[in-house]
Design a protein around this motif. Sequence first.
Motif, mmCIF file in Angstrom:
data_model
loop_
_atom_site.group_PDB
_atom_site.id
_atom_site.type_symbol
_atom_site.label_atom_id
_atom_site.label_comp_id
_atom_site.label_asym_id
_atom_site.label_seq_id
_atom_site.Cartn_x
_atom_site.Cartn_y
_atom_site.Cartn_z
ATOM 1 N N LEU A 74 -37.059 6.763 -8.082
ATOM 2 C CA LEU A 74 -38.038 5.903 -8.737
ATOM 3 C C LEU A 74 -38.840 5.070 -7.753
ATOM 4 N N SER A 75 -38.767 5.361 -6.478
ATOM 5 C CA SER A 75 -39.535 4.623 -5.471
ATOM 6 C C SER A 75 -40.226 5.610 -4.533
ATOM 7 N N GLN A 76 -41.311 5.128 -3.935
ATOM 8 C CA GLN A 76 -42.049 5.940 -2.964
ATOM 9 C C GLN A 76 -42.772 4.993 -2.015
ATOM 10 N N ASP A 77 -42.661 5.292 -0.747
ATOM 11 C CA ASP A 77 -43.283 4.459 0.281
ATOM 12 C C ASP A 77 -42.868 2.993 0.123
ATOM 13 N N ASP A 78 -41.557 2.802 -0.077
ATOM 14 C CA ASP A 78 -40.945 1.472 -0.179
ATOM 15 C C ASP A 78 -41.523 0.653 -1.327
ATOM 16 N N GLN A 79 -41.979 1.321 -2.391
ATOM 17 C CA GLN A 79 -42.498 0.627 -3.563
ATOM 18 C C GLN A 79 -42.054 1.387 -4.818
ATOM 19 N N GLU A 171 -34.631 -2.665 0.915
ATOM 20 C CA GLU A 171 -35.260 -3.756 0.158
ATOM 21 C C GLU A 171 -35.110 -3.478 -1.337
ATOM 22 N N LEU A 172 -34.743 -4.532 -2.112
ATOM 23 C CA LEU A 172 -34.573 -4.395 -3.556
ATOM 24 C C LEU A 172 -35.933 -4.288 -4.224
ATOM 25 N N LEU A 173 -36.182 -3.151 -4.932
ATOM 26 C CA LEU A 173 -37.466 -2.925 -5.597
ATOM 27 C C LEU A 173 -37.397 -3.148 -7.104
ATOM 28 N N GLY A 174 -36.210 -2.904 -7.698
ATOM 29 C CA GLY A 174 -36.076 -3.065 -9.144
ATOM 30 C C GLY A 174 -34.742 -2.526 -9.615
#
Length: 595
Positions: A74-79, A171-174
């Motif tokens: 569910l993430s890509q390029d640290d986002q 890093e926590l994204l969600g």
Amino acid sequence: MTHLSLGTRLAIIVMLGCFATVGSVIYVAYTALLEDFATNLSAQQANETAHISSLVSQDLELRTNALAQFASILSQDDQLLPEAQLTSLLKKQQKLSELFPHSLTVSNANATLIAEDTFVPDRVGTNYADRPHWREAMTTRKPVISRPLIGRTTGIPLMVFIAPIESDNGELLGFVTGTLKMHQSLLIPDSVRNGAIEDAIFLVIDSGNFLFIEGSPTGKAIENLPNPGEDLLIDAALSGVSFGEVETNSGETLIYATSHLQRLGWLFIRAVPKSLATAPAQQAFSRFFVLSVSLTLGILLLTYLALRSTTDSLTQMTRRIRSMIRKPESSRRLRQEGAPEVRDLAEAFNQLMDERDATNRLKDNFVSNVSHELRTPLTSMNGALRLLQSGTAGELPDRAKELTVLALRNGERLQRLIGDMLDFSKLSSGKLRVSLQAENVQTLLADTIGDNETMAREFGVKLTAPDIPAISLYTDGHRLRQILDNFVSNAIKFSPKNGLVTLSARKTDQNTLRITVSDQGKGVPGGFQKKIFDRFAQAETGTTRATSGTGLGLAISRQLAKLLNGSVGYYNDNGAHFWVELPLNNTALTEGSSS
């Protein structure tokens, strides 16, 4: 049982013994089997709860791993992916939707919901950071499973699975979440929920929040547990005892076992009625009991018949003995015939009769010899001493007078000892009487010391009677002197060289006077204490002076004390202390015992 024959008594004893033995065997075997059934049933419940806990734990691990694997895409390029793409991905997860049929959602790092697979009005944009399980996930960044809760927007009892979404650099994204409806829980298989044993009870409770997960009385999910005392099974499970027995409020005994799922704080409880264990044991032992009783009754009947045939000859001997008791003058010896045991009994009885006759003759001869052979010369000796003391044969020197007085005193004492032997015979036959009059205790004790002074000097012992109260005691002085002389004589014999024998008197709380003779010896030996006042009893101390005598003194003292309405006794305390207690008010004795 006093009217029953020996054969009947023996048969009853054997019967009771057989029944007691058989009953004990039955009871022990039944108890052991019942405990074995209960233990096996308890172990079965423990295995069942452990199995359920393991199944649920595996299911939780499966759902948590599946959700964590989905979070990794569910993430890509640290986002995080765009919300539209997240929603599309959520709706395409067929397998994941089977694991979380209620809903799948994605939240940002602040725990605000941004995407969902199933539309729920006003749910997107809701922030869950105030929920404890969300705070835990935000803090630990590890998968978290919530305790049962009520959905904020749905109002439905839910259970939430949370997995963090992290970038490649950590890093926590969600978060991605999966939700289960508690009243449609898929964690516990239906086969487990329904139970393999009829009448089995299956409960799941949240021990931390005291809530029902499964098995609430109303069938609702997330219902509060009953108050303590209302459900004893739940009380026992929450007490920390993982298995055992509990009696419900209805009086039924249950065998229960528990297993705790630490990850959720759930407690699995299985219980079955104890009757499932007792019924098979009762059926088996009812048959065994009937068979055992039948065999026992047959054995007892044969035993009774054998005993009756054996005791018939004993019954005939009993009739003969009773006839001899009724007519002693025509007593005959028993015939030594019959079984060996019966012949031995007849022979022993005949020997006892011979010994009794010999003893009676010896006693009569002894008393007769004492009376005629000793009393007569002693009377003459004492008479001659009195004449010398009175000066009939001329004035005696002072020293001779002292010796004459001493000889006369001891001659009279010897004559009294001979009289004691005769008194013993009278005491045994109940013919001795006492003569009461007022006696001064100080004078009586002083005379006791004076008459025993010679013996005390011979043994190197000192006699003393300090602080004697001035009391007038209404009693038989001669008989009381006999008691005290016996006590003093024994105290002298058992005192060490240069020892002190003390005579004391004091009033007690029971309106009696206690006169005590105390020595400084070793005291009464432990093995001799119970028979010290028995006739012909003497302590074995290893010394000649201690064992000299007839062994009648203390026995006579006890019987004389009873005639004086008193009692005798002793205690050990740095020596032996023998005492006699007499009532200060001797009215009853005056009326009933004097002559």
